[in-house]
Design a protein around this motif. Structure first.
Motif, PDB file in Angstrom:
ATOM      1  N   SER A  59       2.861  -1.388  55.067  1.00 57.50           N
ATOM      2  CA  SER A  59       2.815  -0.024  55.589  1.00 57.50           C
ATOM      3  C   SER A  59       1.808   0.810  54.813  1.00 57.50           C
ATOM      4  CB  SER A  59       4.202   0.621  55.513  1.00 57.50           C
ATOM      5  OG  SER A  59       5.120  -0.059  56.338  1.00 57.50           O
ATOM      6  N   MET A  60       1.770   0.608  53.497  1.00 56.90           N
ATOM      7  CA  MET A  60       0.809   1.348  52.681  1.00 56.90           C
ATOM      8  C   MET A  60      -0.625   0.966  53.050  1.00 56.90           C
ATOM      9  SD  MET A  60       2.653   1.191  48.941  1.00 56.90           S
ATOM     10  CE  MET A  60       1.264   1.931  48.100  1.00 56.90           C
ATOM     11  N   ASP A  61      -0.843  -0.322  53.275  1.00 56.14           N
ATOM     12  CA  ASP A  61      -2.185  -0.759  53.677  1.00 56.14           C
ATOM     13  C   ASP A  61      -2.598  -0.111  54.992  1.00 56.14           C
ATOM     14  OD1 ASP A  61      -2.305  -2.353  51.437  1.00 56.14           O
ATOM     15  OD2 ASP A  61      -1.703  -4.184  52.474  1.00 56.14           O
ATOM     16  N   THR A  62      -1.628  -0.008  55.922  1.00 53.47           N
ATOM     17  CA  THR A  62      -1.920   0.608  57.215  1.00 53.47           C
ATOM     18  C   THR A  62      -2.217   2.091  57.059  1.00 53.47           C
ATOM     19  OG1 THR A  62      -0.446  -0.980  58.304  1.00 53.47           O
ATOM     20  CG2 THR A  62      -0.986   1.043  59.522  1.00 53.47           C
ATOM     21  N   LEU A  63      -1.398   2.783  56.235  1.00 52.36           N
ATOM     22  CA  LEU A  63      -1.576   4.228  56.032  1.00 52.36           C
ATOM     23  C   LEU A  63      -2.903   4.529  55.331  1.00 52.36           C
ATOM     24  CD1 LEU A  63       2.038   5.235  54.965  1.00 52.36           C
ATOM     25  CD2 LEU A  63       0.850   5.946  57.059  1.00 52.36           C
ATOM     26  N   ILE A  64      -3.279   3.671  54.376  1.00 57.88           N
ATOM     27  CA  ILE A  64      -4.547   3.902  53.662  1.00 57.88           C
ATOM     28  C   ILE A  64      -5.724   3.820  54.626  1.00 57.88           C
ATOM     29  CG2 ILE A  64      -6.128   2.888  51.951  1.00 57.88           C
ATOM     30  CD1 ILE A  64      -3.627   2.117  50.335  1.00 57.88           C
ATOM     31  N   LYS A  65      -5.625   2.903  55.584  1.00 54.27           N
ATOM     32  CA  LYS A  65      -6.703   2.755  56.557  1.00 54.27           C
ATOM     33  C   LYS A  65      -6.685   3.858  57.607  1.00 54.27           C
ATOM     34  CE  LYS A  65      -6.885  -2.295  56.203  1.00 54.27           C
ATOM     35  NZ  LYS A  65      -6.659  -3.575  56.925  1.00 54.27           N
ATOM     36  N   GLU A  66      -5.465   4.206  58.080  1.00 48.26           N
ATOM     37  CA  GLU A  66      -5.346   5.126  59.215  1.00 48.26           C
ATOM     38  C   GLU A  66      -5.179   6.585  58.799  1.00 48.26           C
ATOM     39  OE1 GLU A  66      -5.781   4.113  62.191  1.00 48.26           O
ATOM     40  OE2 GLU A  66      -5.730   1.948  61.850  1.00 48.26           O
ATOM     41  N   ASP A  67      -4.450   6.822  57.731  1.00 50.40           N
ATOM     42  CA  ASP A  67      -4.160   8.214  57.360  1.00 50.40           C
ATOM     43  C   ASP A  67      -3.925   8.307  55.848  1.00 50.40           C
ATOM     44  OD1 ASP A  67      -3.617  10.859  57.409  1.00 50.40           O
ATOM     45  OD2 ASP A  67      -1.709  10.702  58.476  1.00 50.40           O
ATOM     46  N   PRO A  68      -5.005   8.229  55.034  1.00 48.49           N
ATOM     47  CA  PRO A  68      -4.870   8.199  53.574  1.00 48.49           C
ATOM     48  C   PRO A  68      -4.278   9.473  52.964  1.00 48.49           C
ATOM     49  CG  PRO A  68      -7.145   8.493  54.212  1.00 48.49           C
ATOM     50  CD  PRO A  68      -6.408   8.194  55.477  1.00 48.49           C
ATOM     51  N   ASN A  69      -4.207  10.545  53.711  1.00 49.41           N
ATOM     52  CA  ASN A  69      -3.675  11.801  53.162  1.00 49.41           C
ATOM     53  C   ASN A  69      -2.259  12.091  53.622  1.00 49.41           C
ATOM     54  OD1 ASN A  69      -6.101  12.441  51.810  1.00 49.41           O
ATOM     55  ND2 ASN A  69      -6.995  13.130  53.747  1.00 49.41           N
ATOM     56  N   SER A  70      -1.595  11.117  54.198  1.00 48.50           N
ATOM     57  CA  SER A  70      -0.264  11.360  54.755  1.00 48.50           C
ATOM     58  C   SER A  70       0.802  11.488  53.673  1.00 48.50           C
ATOM     59  CB  SER A  70       0.112  10.243  55.718  1.00 48.50           C
ATOM     60  OG  SER A  70       0.319   9.043  55.003  1.00 48.50           O
ATOM     61  N   GLU A  71       1.856  12.212  53.995  1.00 45.19           N
ATOM     62  CA  GLU A  71       3.011  12.361  53.107  1.00 45.19           C
ATOM     63  C   GLU A  71       3.725  11.021  52.943  1.00 45.19           C
ATOM     64  OE1 GLU A  71       4.140  14.819  51.380  1.00 45.19           O
ATOM     65  OE2 GLU A  71       2.927  16.492  52.092  1.00 45.19           O
ATOM     66  N   ASN A  72       3.728  10.253  54.006  1.00 45.05           N
ATOM     67  CA  ASN A  72       4.386   8.940  53.941  1.00 45.05           C
ATOM     68  C   ASN A  72       3.736   8.009  52.909  1.00 45.05           C
ATOM     69  OD1 ASN A  72       6.489   9.226  55.693  1.00 45.05           O
ATOM     70  ND2 ASN A  72       5.413   8.407  57.487  1.00 45.05           N
ATOM     71  N   LEU A  73       2.393   8.107  52.787  1.00 46.85           N
ATOM     72  CA  LEU A  73       1.699   7.273  51.809  1.00 46.85           C
ATOM     73  C   LEU A  73       2.108   7.642  50.392  1.00 46.85           C
ATOM     74  CD1 LEU A  73      -0.332   5.099  51.120  1.00 46.85           C
ATOM     75  CD2 LEU A  73      -2.147   6.811  51.258  1.00 46.85           C
ATOM     76  N   LEU A  74       2.211   8.948  50.140  1.00 44.00           N
ATOM     77  CA  LEU A  74       2.629   9.401  48.815  1.00 44.00           C
ATOM     78  C   LEU A  74       4.050   8.930  48.506  1.00 44.00           C
ATOM     79  CD1 LEU A  74       2.017  11.058  46.299  1.00 44.00           C
ATOM     80  CD2 LEU A  74       2.868  13.081  47.505  1.00 44.00           C
ATOM     81  N   ARG A  75       4.928   9.020  49.498  1.00 44.85           N
ATOM     82  CA  ARG A  75       6.311   8.557  49.321  1.00 44.85           C
ATOM     83  C   ARG A  75       6.346   7.044  49.065  1.00 44.85           C
ATOM     84  NH1 ARG A  75      10.866   7.876  54.001  1.00 44.85           N
ATOM     85  NH2 ARG A  75      12.648   7.392  52.607  1.00 44.85           N
TER      86      ARG A  75
END
Length: 620
Positions: free
Chosen positions: A82-98
């Motif tokens: 999920s982190m790999d996906t978020l880094i590619k698609e939305d690196p500034n998301s709250e979910n990535l920080l969580r």
């Protein structure tokens, strides 16, 4: 942040100083699926971060529930995806920080679990008596078996941490813990860091004990400790890069291996400067131990980063080789310098002969090791040192050892024989010199035939020296006993008075000879029987013929004085066959057997004076 194990974590994220802007999902991103994955991972991760935390006890995820452990690992893997996906698609998301915060918590737990599993496998490492090499070796084997039983958990944790970018933390935990096991294993096997200067100051007895302990330690270390460590390292980090496996094994084992294989070098330098032939066998055992384990050393420490271990093994072999050669030279020197003036009673075997042959016989058992040492250490062929025709290298008697080794042993034996020749000169009676030579050469040849020396010197060498024993024995017989035979001429024309006189003189001379030779000994039973038989064959027939021809007439000539022949042929045979060379008399070196014949006084010393020039080392 610092864990219970003492290993720091390095943040795997870079926090933005500004408040992140609202997340705008991009095309292709299923935000609900990501949220669900993060929520599921958070449930298991936070559970083991809150519910199973105690200041007095560590609750192991992998010990408490294998099912929970599997769920934890799978949750971390899904979280990473999920982190790999978020880094590619939305690196500034709250979910990535969580997700990143959850990952840090998970890594802290996995690192603690990793350490805990490693720690549990150390439970039986410490034997009750560290001095017992066998127990230490057994404990190491047990630990490796336990490690293999937990391999699945270790591998899953390692793969999970490395995939998450925490390879450094995982490897650091593994290296530190496993290095302590290797270091303690080396210590319990009796190997410790000792400088060359410290070894020089140690008593010989202490060094000897350490050398013997080291010999046992090498085999255990290579077969179980280092080999097991490399296998364990390869299995734990099986799915990782070769460089990581190499790094782990290097940092864990290199120091201990260098310590282990460096000890012989310190000992060899010490013994090379102060060689003692008696110590050579332990050095040979050490050399043989390294040689036997050299293939394992090259295989286990095959990485370039641990090439120093292979080099240390070769350096130790070279130093041991130099020290062994120095000891061989000292052995020869001790024989040459032997200046004892003690005359062995009865012409028996000299203590120097016995001790030297014991030493050479035992050395011959190491001929396989000495092949490499002598060949490498020979600046010139030892064959040039030997007299011509002394040692036939072309003989085909089943010997398969290197010619340099065979020649070196032949040379050392020759040094001994030359010294024996010199010791013979200490006897004033020449017959005793030859008896001494016969006894000592018999001992040398017999030991050569019955020990590993036979395979080095060969049958031809042995037979030739047994022939020389016979030559020395015959020389003794000629000087000590043949004068008696000359007193019994074969002529049948002799007056009763002359016959009586000759029989009287024979009896006197026989008694005198028996007395002078009563201290003589022949320790070797085979040589004893041969010499007794030879003397009987030379003397008895001559005396019996003379006795039968003239004893009656002689007794008639001595009737008025009640004269009788003192020794019948049977009396002479009995003494020569059973009492000769029993060593019960006392030999007086200053007295010579005096033969009073009708031709005047003839002494054994005078009759053999002309033979003195033949007594030299060249007879061997």
């Amino acid at each position: 942040m610092r864990t219970k194990t003492g290993f720091s974590f390095f943040s795997k994220i870079t926090y933005s100083k500004k408040k992140p802007s609202p997340t705008i999902p991009k095309k292709g991103l299923d935000s609900s699926e990501v949220d669900h994955t993060i929520d599921n991972a958070a449930e298991i991760i936070e559970k083991w971060n809150t519910e199973y935390v105690s200041t007095t006890k560590f609750y192991s995820l992998f010990c408490e529930s294998k099912r929970e452990a599997k769920k934890f690992i799978n949750g971390v893997k899904d979280l990473q995806k999920s982190m790999d996906t978020l880094i590619k698609e939305d690196p500034n998301s709250e979910n990535l920080l969580r997700a990143q915060k959850l990952m840090q918590i998970a890594m802290k737990r996995l690192q603690s679990e990793f350490y805990q599993i490693l720690s549990m496998n150390r439970a039986r490492l410490d034997p009750e008596t560290g001095e017992d090499v066998r127990l230490a070796g057994d404990s190491i084997v047990e630990v490796e078996e336990v490690s293999r039983n937990s391999m699945k958990e270790l591998k899953s944790i390692a793969e999970c941490m490395i995939a998450a970018g925490y390879a450094k933390e995982c490897a650091s935990t593994y290296k530190c813990f496993r290095k302590s096991i290797v270091d303690e294993g080396i210590h319990r096997l009796g190997v410790e860091k000792v400088s060359s200067s410290k070894v020089k100051k140690m008593p010989s007895e202490v060094v000897e004990v350490k050398m013997r302990s080291w010999i046992d330690a090498v085999s255990v270390s290579m077969k179980t400790l280092f080999n097991g460590e490399k296998t364990l390292c390869d299995e734990v980090f099986e799915g990782c890069s070769v460089s990581l496996r190499e790094s782990c094994f290097r940092d864990i084992s290199k120091e201990g291996a260098l310590l282990l294989l460096g000890f012989p070098e310190s000992v060899a330098v010490r013994d090379k400067k102060n060689p003692n032939p008696k110590k050579i066998f332990t050095l040979l055992d050490m050399y043989g131990t390294i040689t036997e384990n050299l293939q394992a050393i090259e295989s286990i420490f095959s990485f370039q980063s641990v090439s120093a271990v292979r080099s240390q093994a070769l350096n130790s072999l070279n130093r041991l080789s130099e020290s062994i050669l120095a000891h061989l030279g000292e052995f020869e020197s001790e024989i040459r310098k032997d200046s004892s003036k003690t005359v062995v009673p009865g012409g028996g075997v000299h203590p120097m002969t016995t001790s030297s042959m014991d030493h050479l016989s035992r050395l011959a058992e190491y001929s396989g090791i000495l092949v490499n040492i002598i060949v490498k250490g020979s600046s010139s062929s030892a064959k040039a040192l030997l007299p011509k025709s002394y040692f036939n290298l072309s003989e085909s008697d089943g010997c398969h050892h290197g010619s340099e080794v065979r020649v070196r042993f032949a040379w050392m034996v020759l040094v001994l024989l030359c010294k024996i020749d010199g010791k013979a000169e200490m006897y004033k009676d020449f017959s005793m010199q030859y008896l001494f030579l016969a006894n000592n050469l018999q001992h040398v040849a017999s030991r050569a035939r019955s020990t590993s020396l036979k395979h080095l010197l060969g049958d031809e060498w042995i037979e030739r020296h047994f022939e020389k024993v016979g030559q020395f024995a015959r020389s003794y017989e000629r000087l000590a006993w043949e004068p008696l035979a000359s007193m019994c001429p074969k002529t049948e024309e002799m007056s009763p008075e002359e016959a009586k006189m000759r029989l009287e003189k024979f009896s006197e001379c026989f008694e005198s000879t028996c007395q002078s030779q009563s201290a003589c000994v022949v320790p070797d039973q085979t040589l004893l029987e041969e010499m007794r038989s030879s003397i009987v064959e030379k003397l008895l027939p001559v005396y019996r013929d003379f006795y039968n021809a003239h004893s009656n007439a002689a007794m008639l000539a001595g009737t008025e004085g009640g004269w009788n022949v003192r020794y019948t042929p049977e009396d002479v045979a009995k003494y020569l066959s059973s009492e000769l060379f029993n060593g019960k008399g006392v030999l007086e070196e200053e007295k010579s057997c005096v033969f009073r014949t009708s031709f005047g006084l003839v002494t054994a010393r005078n009759s053999s004076r002309r033979k003195k020039r033949s007594l030299s080392c060249r007879r061997f």
